[in-house]
Design a protein around this motif. Structure first.
Motif, PDB file in Angstrom:
ATOM      1  N   ASN A 101      54.429 -12.513  -0.814  1.00  0.00           N
ATOM      2  CA  ASN A 101      54.459 -13.677   0.342  1.00  0.00           C
ATOM      3  C   ASN A 101      55.118 -15.008  -0.360  1.00  0.00           C
ATOM      4  O   ASN A 101      54.559 -16.022   0.062  1.00  0.00           O
ATOM      5  N   ASN A 102      55.874 -14.801  -1.076  1.00  0.00           N
ATOM      6  CA  ASN A 102      56.727 -16.128  -1.862  1.00  0.00           C
ATOM      7  C   ASN A 102      58.278 -15.618  -1.574  1.00  0.00           C
ATOM      8  O   ASN A 102      58.767 -14.805  -2.289  1.00  0.00           O
ATOM      9  N   SER A 103      58.845 -16.414  -0.940  1.00  0.00           N
ATOM     10  CA  SER A 103      60.233 -16.453  -0.697  1.00  0.00           C
ATOM     11  C   SER A 103      61.120 -16.294  -1.944  1.00  0.00           C
ATOM     12  O   SER A 103      62.354 -15.727  -1.786  1.00  0.00           O
ATOM     13  N   LEU A 104      60.491 -16.955  -3.086  1.00  0.00           N
ATOM     14  CA  LEU A 104      61.273 -16.476  -4.174  1.00  0.00           C
ATOM     15  C   LEU A 104      61.630 -15.129  -4.614  1.00  0.00           C
ATOM     16  O   LEU A 104      62.625 -14.956  -5.073  1.00  0.00           O
ATOM     17  N   TYR A 105      60.641 -14.276  -4.009  1.00  0.00           N
ATOM     18  CA  TYR A 105      61.006 -12.995  -4.701  1.00  0.00           C
ATOM     19  C   TYR A 105      61.553 -11.970  -3.404  1.00  0.00           C
ATOM     20  O   TYR A 105      61.650 -10.882  -3.740  1.00  0.00           O
ATOM     21  N   PHE A 106      61.883 -12.655  -2.285  1.00  0.00           N
ATOM     22  CA  PHE A 106      62.571 -11.889  -1.273  1.00  0.00           C
ATOM     23  C   PHE A 106      64.055 -12.005  -1.577  1.00  0.00           C
ATOM     24  O   PHE A 106      64.319 -12.800  -1.829  1.00  0.00           O
ATOM     25  N   SER A 107      64.502 -10.814  -1.036  1.00  0.00           N
ATOM     26  CA  SER A 107      66.248 -10.488  -1.448  1.00  0.00           C
ATOM     27  C   SER A 107      66.588  -9.879  -0.319  1.00  0.00           C
ATOM     28  O   SER A 107      65.954  -8.681   0.081  1.00  0.00           O
ATOM     29  N   LYS A 108      67.892  -9.879  -0.057  1.00  0.00           N
ATOM     30  CA  LYS A 108      68.513  -8.982   0.833  1.00  0.00           C
ATOM     31  C   LYS A 108      68.621  -7.435   0.231  1.00  0.00           C
ATOM     32  O   LYS A 108      68.684  -7.316  -0.969  1.00  0.00           O
ATOM     33  N   GLY A 109      68.427  -6.458   0.947  1.00  0.00           N
ATOM     34  CA  GLY A 109      68.320  -5.049   0.499  1.00  0.00           C
ATOM     35  C   GLY A 109      69.669  -4.345   0.590  1.00  0.00           C
ATOM     36  O   GLY A 109      69.605  -3.170   0.456  1.00  0.00           O
ATOM     37  N   ASP A 110      70.727  -5.010   1.174  1.00  0.00           N
ATOM     38  CA  ASP A 110      71.809  -4.316   1.429  1.00  0.00           C
ATOM     39  C   ASP A 110      72.336  -3.495   0.296  1.00  0.00           C
ATOM     40  O   ASP A 110      72.477  -4.142  -1.001  1.00  0.00           O
ATOM     41  N   TYR A 111      72.835  -2.299   0.316  1.00  0.00           N
ATOM     42  CA  TYR A 111      73.302  -1.495  -0.817  1.00  0.00           C
ATOM     43  C   TYR A 111      74.410  -0.503  -0.545  1.00  0.00           C
ATOM     44  O   TYR A 111      74.544  -0.069   0.744  1.00  0.00           O
ATOM     45  N   LEU A 112      75.310  -0.255  -1.239  1.00  0.00           N
ATOM     46  CA  LEU A 112      76.156   1.177  -1.138  1.00  0.00           C
ATOM     47  C   LEU A 112      75.907   1.948  -2.195  1.00  0.00           C
ATOM     48  O   LEU A 112      75.878   1.584  -3.447  1.00  0.00           O
ATOM     49  N   ALA A 113      75.296   3.039  -1.897  1.00  0.00           N
ATOM     50  CA  ALA A 113      75.100   4.106  -2.863  1.00  0.00           C
ATOM     51  C   ALA A 113      76.092   5.207  -3.077  1.00  0.00           C
ATOM     52  O   ALA A 113      76.640   5.697  -2.192  1.00  0.00           O
ATOM     53  N   PHE A 114      76.439   5.324  -4.461  1.00  0.00           N
ATOM     54  CA  PHE A 114      77.263   6.630  -4.886  1.00  0.00           C
ATOM     55  C   PHE A 114      76.433   7.803  -5.167  1.00  0.00           C
ATOM     56  O   PHE A 114      75.872   7.774  -6.166  1.00  0.00           O
ATOM     57  N   ARG A 115      76.655   8.557  -4.326  1.00  0.00           N
ATOM     58  CA  ARG A 115      75.573   9.678  -4.612  1.00  0.00           C
ATOM     59  C   ARG A 115      76.222  11.047  -5.106  1.00  0.00           C
ATOM     60  O   ARG A 115      75.608  11.693  -6.033  1.00  0.00           O
ATOM     61  N   GLU A 116      77.666  11.051  -4.881  1.00  0.00           N
ATOM     62  CA  GLU A 116      78.333  12.236  -5.636  1.00  0.00           C
ATOM     63  C   GLU A 116      79.685  12.050  -5.899  1.00  0.00           C
ATOM     64  O   GLU A 116      80.340  11.439  -4.966  1.00  0.00           O
ATOM     65  N   VAL A 117      80.199  12.411  -6.968  1.00  0.00           N
ATOM     66  CA  VAL A 117      81.551  12.633  -7.159  1.00  0.00           C
ATOM     67  C   VAL A 117      81.733  14.158  -7.982  1.00  0.00           C
ATOM     68  O   VAL A 117      81.313  14.338  -8.877  1.00  0.00           O
ATOM     69  N   SER A 118      82.334  14.737  -7.389  1.00  0.00           N
ATOM     70  CA  SER A 118      82.518  16.266  -7.852  1.00  0.00           C
ATOM     71  C   SER A 118      83.953  16.826  -7.959  1.00  0.00           C
ATOM     72  O   SER A 118      84.783  16.117  -6.972  1.00  0.00           O
ATOM     73  N   ALA A 143      82.812  20.395 -11.908  1.00  0.00           N
ATOM     74  CA  ALA A 143      81.811  19.526 -12.974  1.00  0.00           C
ATOM     75  C   ALA A 143      81.505  18.573 -11.592  1.00  0.00           C
ATOM     76  O   ALA A 143      82.343  18.189 -10.800  1.00  0.00           O
ATOM     77  N   GLY A 144      80.298  17.760 -11.786  1.00  0.00           N
ATOM     78  CA  GLY A 144      79.983  16.571 -11.041  1.00  0.00           C
ATOM     79  C   GLY A 144      78.915  15.705 -11.410  1.00  0.00           C
ATOM     80  O   GLY A 144      78.437  16.071 -12.363  1.00  0.00           O
ATOM     81  N   ALA A 145      78.843  14.484 -10.645  1.00  0.00           N
ATOM     82  CA  ALA A 145      77.821  13.603 -11.217  1.00  0.00           C
ATOM     83  C   ALA A 145      77.193  13.101  -9.768  1.00  0.00           C
ATOM     84  O   ALA A 145      77.870  12.892  -8.904  1.00  0.00           O
ATOM     85  N   TYR A 146      75.731  13.052 -10.079  1.00  0.00           N
ATOM     86  CA  TYR A 146      75.087  12.822  -8.829  1.00  0.00           C
ATOM     87  C   TYR A 146      74.112  11.672  -8.755  1.00  0.00           C
ATOM     88  O   TYR A 146      73.542  11.605 -10.280  1.00  0.00           O
ATOM     89  N   ASN A 147      74.160  10.750  -7.816  1.00  0.00           N
ATOM     90  CA  ASN A 147      72.981   9.618  -7.984  1.00  0.00           C
ATOM     91  C   ASN A 147      73.712   8.580  -9.040  1.00  0.00           C
ATOM     92  O   ASN A 147      73.057   8.152 -10.010  1.00  0.00           O
ATOM     93  N   ILE A 148      74.831   8.210  -8.818  1.00  0.00           N
ATOM     94  CA  ILE A 148      75.761   7.427  -9.850  1.00  0.00           C
ATOM     95  C   ILE A 148      75.251   5.955  -9.827  1.00  0.00           C
ATOM     96  O   ILE A 148      75.231   5.649 -11.035  1.00  0.00           O
ATOM     97  N   GLY A 149      75.039   5.406  -9.021  1.00  0.00           N
ATOM     98  CA  GLY A 149      74.487   4.069  -8.877  1.00  0.00           C
ATOM     99  C   GLY A 149      74.591   3.451  -7.729  1.00  0.00           C
ATOM    100  O   GLY A 149      74.957   3.956  -6.642  1.00  0.00           O
ATOM    101  N   TYR A 150      74.575   1.822  -7.588  1.00  0.00           N
ATOM    102  CA  TYR A 150      74.628   1.061  -6.592  1.00  0.00           C
ATOM    103  C   TYR A 150      75.501  -0.001  -6.728  1.00  0.00           C
ATOM    104  O   TYR A 150      75.643  -0.713  -7.600  1.00  0.00           O
ATOM    105  N   ILE A 151      76.101  -0.494  -5.511  1.00  0.00           N
ATOM    106  CA  ILE A 151      76.592  -1.845  -5.353  1.00  0.00           C
ATOM    107  C   ILE A 151      75.603  -2.633  -4.536  1.00  0.00           C
ATOM    108  O   ILE A 151      75.038  -2.256  -3.453  1.00  0.00           O
ATOM    109  N   LYS A 152      75.027  -3.682  -5.293  1.00  0.00           N
ATOM    110  CA  LYS A 152      73.924  -4.262  -4.418  1.00  0.00           C
ATOM    111  C   LYS A 152      73.460  -5.924  -5.328  1.00  0.00           C
ATOM    112  O   LYS A 152      74.104  -5.868  -6.097  1.00  0.00           O
ATOM    113  N   LYS A 153      72.960  -6.571  -4.264  1.00  0.00           N
ATOM    114  CA  LYS A 153      72.589  -7.866  -4.857  1.00  0.00           C
ATOM    115  C   LYS A 153      71.086  -7.788  -5.201  1.00  0.00           C
ATOM    116  O   LYS A 153      70.740  -8.705  -5.784  1.00  0.00           O
TER     117      LYS A 153
END
Length: 183
Positions: free
Chosen positions: A103-120, A142-152
């Motif tokens: 309940n402290n605005s200091l710790y609230f932030s936008k949850g927008d993201y782009l997730a990179f799930r798979e490159v095979s 060959a493949g990589a899964y759950n690679i990462g996020y672009i997020k703030k």
């Protein structure tokens, strides 16, 4: 502060083929929601004297007047036990009563993201090579899964739709490779 569930979600799946090569890319996204980083608030508030600290507690918390710090004073005396309310403001009758909510605005932030799930990648060997080995098909992949996020969002995992992040770890990154042989 905002909505805890995203109002826009989507995904992108692309499969590109050229001769024997196939590339598959999978991404998804969400936007329009906020996350209360309760995990960070509890650590910064030394919740129940857990004596954990993160870098910001030492480098960006209040020390003296007008020092430009982002966070309230850090102390090992707990917000819970000593009623400081510097970080965790759960009993002020305003905001969420959920366990772990700051309940402290200091710790609230936008949850927008782009997730990179798979490159095979996969490659079907040419038939001229396969016939020499007396096989009907050979595919190398060959493949990589759950690679990462672009997020703030400064937490570890932006896919929080309950409103409060309790310190959930992201999905594990995975890799695979192999050969598929048809006789």
């Amino acid at each position: 502060m905002g909505y805890v569930r995203p109002d826009k979600v989507g995904g992108i799946i692309n499969t590109l083929k050229y001769k024997g090569l196939t590339v598959r890319i999978v991404m998804d996204w969400a936007m329009g929601h906020v996350i209360d980083n309760g995990f960070k608030g509890q650590i910064m508030g030394s919740s129940r004297n857990n004596n954990n600290a993160i870098k910001e507690a030492m480098t960006n918390s209040w020390q003296s007047a007008n020092d430009g710090s982002k966070y309230p004073k850090y102390t090992v005396q707990s917000d819970y036990d000593y009623q400081y309310r510097n970080h965790m403001r759960w009993d002020n009758q305003i905001g969420s009563s959920a366990s772990g909510s700051t309940n402290n605005s200091l710790y609230f932030s936008k949850g927008d993201y782009l997730a990179f799930r798979e490159v095979s990648l996969s490659y079907m060997l040419p038939l001229s090579w396969i016939r020499k080995m007396r096989l009907s098909a050979v595919e190398v992949f060959a493949g990589a899964y759950n690679i990462g996020y672009i997020k703030k969002y400064d937490g570890m995992f932006p896919e929080i739709y309950t409103g409060v992040d309790y310190g959930i770890y992201p999905r594990p990154r995975q890799y695979n490779m192999g050969v598929k042989i048809n006789f």
